[in-house]
Design an enzyme around this catalytic site. Sequence first.
Site, PDB file in Angstrom:
ATOM      1  N   HIS A   1      41.759  41.126  38.818  1.00  0.00           N
ATOM      2  CA  HIS A   1      42.150  42.535  38.690  1.00  0.00           C
ATOM      3  C   HIS A   1      43.219  42.697  37.619  1.00  0.00           C
ATOM      4  CE1 HIS A   1      45.287  40.939  41.299  1.00  0.00           C
ATOM      5  NE2 HIS A   1      46.045  41.884  40.767  1.00  0.00           N
TER       6      HIS A   1
ATOM      7  N   GLU B   1      39.680  25.919  41.469  1.00  0.00           N
ATOM      8  CA  GLU B   1      41.037  26.481  41.374  1.00  0.00           C
ATOM      9  C   GLU B   1      41.765  25.720  40.269  1.00  0.00           C
ATOM     10  OE1 GLU B   1      43.248  28.953  42.908  1.00  0.00           O
ATOM     11  OE2 GLU B   1      44.404  28.047  41.253  1.00  0.00           O
TER      12      GLU B   1
ATOM     13  N   CYS C   1      41.476  41.998  64.118  1.00  0.00           N
ATOM     14  CA  CYS C   1      40.040  42.009  64.382  1.00  0.00           C
ATOM     15  C   CYS C   1      39.517  43.370  63.961  1.00  0.00           C
ATOM     16  CB  CYS C   1      39.742  41.748  65.853  1.00  0.00           C
ATOM     17  SG  CYS C   1      40.354  42.999  66.971  1.00  0.00           S
TER      18      CYS C   1
ATOM     19  N   TYR D   1      33.609  39.930  44.962  1.00  0.00           N
ATOM     20  CA  TYR D   1      34.464  39.978  46.137  1.00  0.00           C
ATOM     21  C   TYR D   1      35.728  40.819  45.917  1.00  0.00           C
ATOM     22  CZ  TYR D   1      35.124  38.652  50.920  1.00  0.00           C
ATOM     23  OH  TYR D   1      35.225  38.696  52.284  1.00  0.00           O
TER      24      TYR D   1
ATOM     25  N   TYR E   1      44.434  35.825  35.139  1.00  0.00           N
ATOM     26  CA  TYR E   1      43.212  35.002  35.073  1.00  0.00           C
ATOM     27  C   TYR E   1      43.388  34.020  33.914  1.00  0.00           C
ATOM     28  CZ  TYR E   1      38.231  33.797  34.742  1.00  0.00           C
ATOM     29  OH  TYR E   1      37.031  33.132  34.727  1.00  0.00           O
TER      30      TYR E   1
ATOM     31  N   GLY F   1      48.482  38.547  45.892  1.00  0.00           N
ATOM     32  CA  GLY F   1      47.659  39.249  44.899  1.00  0.00           C
ATOM     33  C   GLY F   1      48.297  39.313  43.533  1.00  0.00           C
TER      34      GLY F   1
ATOM     35  N   GLN G   1      37.148  34.777  43.879  1.00  0.00           N
ATOM     36  CA  GLN G   1      38.385  35.506  44.172  1.00  0.00           C
ATOM     37  C   GLN G   1      39.561  35.021  43.338  1.00  0.00           C
ATOM     38  OE1 GLN G   1      39.659  36.407  48.171  1.00  0.00           O
ATOM     39  NE2 GLN G   1      38.360  38.205  48.167  1.00  0.00           N
TER      40      GLN G   1
END
Lengths: 523, 523
Positions: A236, A165, A378, A290, A241, A21, A232
């Site tokens: 944030h 990408e 899961c 997302y 970016y 992230g 994605q």
Amino acid sequence: MLSNNLDPEVAEHPDELVVYGGTGKAARDWASFDAIQRTLTDLRDDETLLVQSGKPVGVMRTSEWAPRVLIANSNLVPDWANWDEFRRLDALGLTMYGQMTAGSWIYIGTQGILQGTYETFAAVAEKRFGGTLGGTLTLTAGLGGMGGAQPLAVTLNGGVALVVECDPSRIERRLQTRYLDERADDLDDALRRAEVAVRDRRAVSIGLLGNAADVVPELLRRGAPVDIVTDQTSAHDPLAYLPADVAFDDWKPEREADPVGFTKRAQASMATHVEAMVGFADAGAEVFDYGNALRGEARAGGYGRAFDYPGFVPAYIRPLFCEGKGPFRWVALSGDPEDIHATDEAVLELFPDDDKLGRWIRAAQDRVAFQGLPSRICWLGQGERSLAGERFNEMVAGGEVEAPIVIGRDHLDCGSVASPQRETEGMLDGSDAIADWPLLNAMVNVASGATWVSIHHGGGVGMGRSIHAGQVTVADGTDLAAAKLERVLTNDPGMGVIRHVDAGYDRAVEVAEQRGVRVPMRE
Amino acid sequence: MLSNNLDPEVAEHPDELVVYGGTGKAARDWASFDAIQRTLTDLRDDETLLVQSGKPVGVMRTSEWAPRVLIANSNLVPDWANWDEFRRLDALGLTMYGQMTAGSWIYIGTQGILQGTYETFAAVAEKRFGGTLGGTLTLTAGLGGMGGAQPLAVTLNGGVALVVECDPSRIERRLQTRYLDERADDLDDALRRAEVAVRDRRAVSIGLLGNAADVVPELLRRGAPVDIVTDQTSAHDPLAYLPADVAFDDWKPEREADPVGFTKRAQASMATHVEAMVGFADAGAEVFDYGNALRGEARAGGYGRAFDYPGFVPAYIRPLFCEGKGPFRWVALSGDPEDIHATDEAVLELFPDDDKLGRWIRAAQDRVAFQGLPSRICWLGQGERSLAGERFNEMVAGGEVEAPIVIGRDHLDCGSVASPQRETEGMLDGSDAIADWPLLNAMVNVASGATWVSIHHGGGVGMGRSIHAGQVTVADGTDLAAAKLERVLTNDPGMGVIRHVDAGYDRAVEVAEQRGVRVPMRE
Ligand SMILES: NC(=O)c1ccc[n+]([C@@H]2O[C@H](COP(=O)([O-])OP(=O)(O)OC[C@H]3O[C@@H](n4cnc5c(N)ncnc54)[C@H](O)[C@@H]3O)[C@@H](O)[C@H]2O)c1
Ligand SMILES: NC(=O)c1ccc[n+]([C@@H]2O[C@H](COP(=O)([O-])OP(=O)(O)OC[C@H]3O[C@@H](n4cnc5c(N)ncnc54)[C@H](O)[C@@H]3O)[C@@H](O)[C@H]2O)c1
């Protein structure tokens, strides 16, 4: 688990302590890392280590029922809770960005996000396309730590994915791990291949080198037959970016030279990017955010309709949250993949009627390469999580697995996060911004005997935009662990049930009544 | 303790559930109050009640080591943490303002603030006036729940106090409780009396009906011989500060009719008020902010030099925080004043060499009228709090007091609050805004066996400006309580020590070494 988070197979930049992230770290710096390890090595059963934004700051005598580690990461007083102040403090060495599972030591590589992404695209298929993505084209961007799961999640649901990408090494990595099937060299090539695959109803994922702020608008202009659009990139954090007018190789020097100017350019590009996404929505595509705060930055970049498409949580995930469902996950400390396979079978035996769960476990066994310690994820709900946890503890006690099992979850869970542009967007009663819930969640997990508990600010969507909590509990086969697991794995999803009861969701009221979750105002 | 917070002798507006500090409430509404009481009545020893902004939202099975109540009040995701959003949610019935000790059920009336104010004025005397306020004049405003302690705190230190208050009923109340000595009818009268008392070195406090935004500038214009200036109007909430151009009787209707316009007018008046305070500082007076966010609102009102005088914490309190000192307090559940007198003697026996403590306890016995359940407060540090707590528990066990003793503290403590314009203003390392500490404080108190633990946002200084935590632990005379008290009352002040070690205060390092507080990075 700290070391596992930084395993080269798991972490994005282990040398810089960055797990995922963008800049989500496991420890403040290497001196902190060493001190944490040293302290944990001889920590007693009634002692607790305190970690403040990745730095160990104290050891205190508590009790055998208390967690061994308490963590608070990236938290700032609200009026100061912005990127500028955070970066100032970070540069002074006073804080770090903990993301969700990076600073709380329960990141397990891309499997975690793969499962979440699989569930989301399955829900999209359910809602709009008759239960399968076969014959549909999904357009998205970002092949990073989280975003890299998108192509496989789409193909597992039968669809075609076109993923933009800007970093060639990220495309290479996803090809190697078989999360991505193909690479296209230019837009024409990518679009042609995608259209053929859609026509043939073949499940294929294609990586395209390019900037989303160029490619998405261009595809809209061309009227490309896109059915689903999301994104994605690491929006944030505007510095993470790439603006359309900056070359990939100039990214680092440009943002270091002028962070403020760079932020503005990134926001302007995000505005263009989101404007094209809204264009696709206007044209009838299924478009959703997302969870990367792209809409907020686009609005800051001057685009007024940024919030015209919904976040994925209100669109697809909230009904699951009402049942206390969320990303339950576990790790085999033995390092032996057989231990995870044994637990897989145990889960399938516990819940024989859950088809979706069965399909996921089988697909994961086939397609998921373990990264670092073998692990599984899961989605389980109220009542189910405690059954699984107690069963795993029995397996450790009875020697069915070789070593203890660590049981945790993402901070993105039913009752552990306040994030008005993601998990708590559009709550029925308007309580999106109320942050009492994650704090109660953390405290009740401490009170219930979790092994480590964390409270973070700004994970997923960036500074100022979220407060969230995590818990991890070790099944070591003892009776004490069984008692703790029973409490933690009942109370932790229980927070999700009561949070949604309080917000007025009927399904949560039903679940509370059926599964014995006490709500004083209804007694 | 919930009921005691709302005892008519204790609370400012018990009928509205308001305890102190403008709108600081003990419970969301009466239905919530009833449900909390009902639930606590048959709560078992291994169950925990969860309270979200004054409303009981869940009961969960935990352990005997866990708190009986966990509380999170007024917390908002930072980007939404402002008065507008808070008021919107409050109006929807989704939150309440918890202040510090209102929503965490450990407010004990004005004695708490009297002790803090006494310590502060004693420190002012120490720093500037040779250890006594004899022959000095203090100018301040606000005779509310907190501010009402100011006149007595000044006279206990030998000085003369002139206190401006716009609400006549508040002046009456302080006269009745003997916290205030006299009332003056106009400014000339007040100033004349004050000057005479200063000349005669008599300790006298005078209440003046008026608006601080008029009176303070007027006194500056007249060159009044003021030595010390501060303020405790409820400036943390602009709607609770009366603008100079609004009559007292129009306050409620005007702010209801136009909250936005009213806020602007209040901020303009606060700008005028603070400008005059800076004028007194320029003229050589000792001027300090007393923790109500007046400077921030004055800056919002357009006054650029608002932060030219310091907050009381960096000026006087931080050296105490480095020793883990803070507002330790306790309450006799028997309701018998003799129980408090017995604990007073126990404290004096435990710390025979602490003169300041001795003087305070004697003065309190003489001057403090108990409100609600009998209680006592004194500032104790690392090592001292646990001694006192264990002694009290022995007294309960041995029948030296009639019923259990409740031991808690204010959220304004050494390691429990992040508030960059008050408790953490001007930290040595610049870490003022880091909010990890109060969250770790709450979690370690849960882990240590406190009886109830709370995390609040916005207490004291208002929305967006603080995050803080509280703990309360019951000494019921059992061995389990002794073990919990030993942990809580060691770890809770210990957070203050490690917080200040981490920020680089030498005194805190000394205290950690002398009193065995473990700091991993120094091992
Ligand atoms: N939905 C969820 O459940 C969820 C969970 C966790 C994180 N997130 C969010 O998702 C985002 C992605 O996370 P990640 O871990 O993959 O981040 P990451 O930093 O590892 O990857 C982001 C990728 O985006 C690429 N990129 C940046 N700008 C681009 C542009 N203009 N065009 C094309 N590519 C661009 C980068 O090269 C990078 O590979 C983050 O904002 C994160 O907070 C969402
Ligand atoms: N320093 C500390 O340790 C500390 C602790 C707790 C609270 N506080 C802060 O102190 C402030 C006062 O708290 P409180 O509980 O006494 O509040 P309160 O609301 O009970 O009292 C405030 C008083 O100020 C008066 N007032 C308002 N505007 C005025 C004006 N323009 N001129 C004259 N009088 C005016 C009101 O009539 C009221 O009596 C709050 O902002 C609170 O947050 C400080």
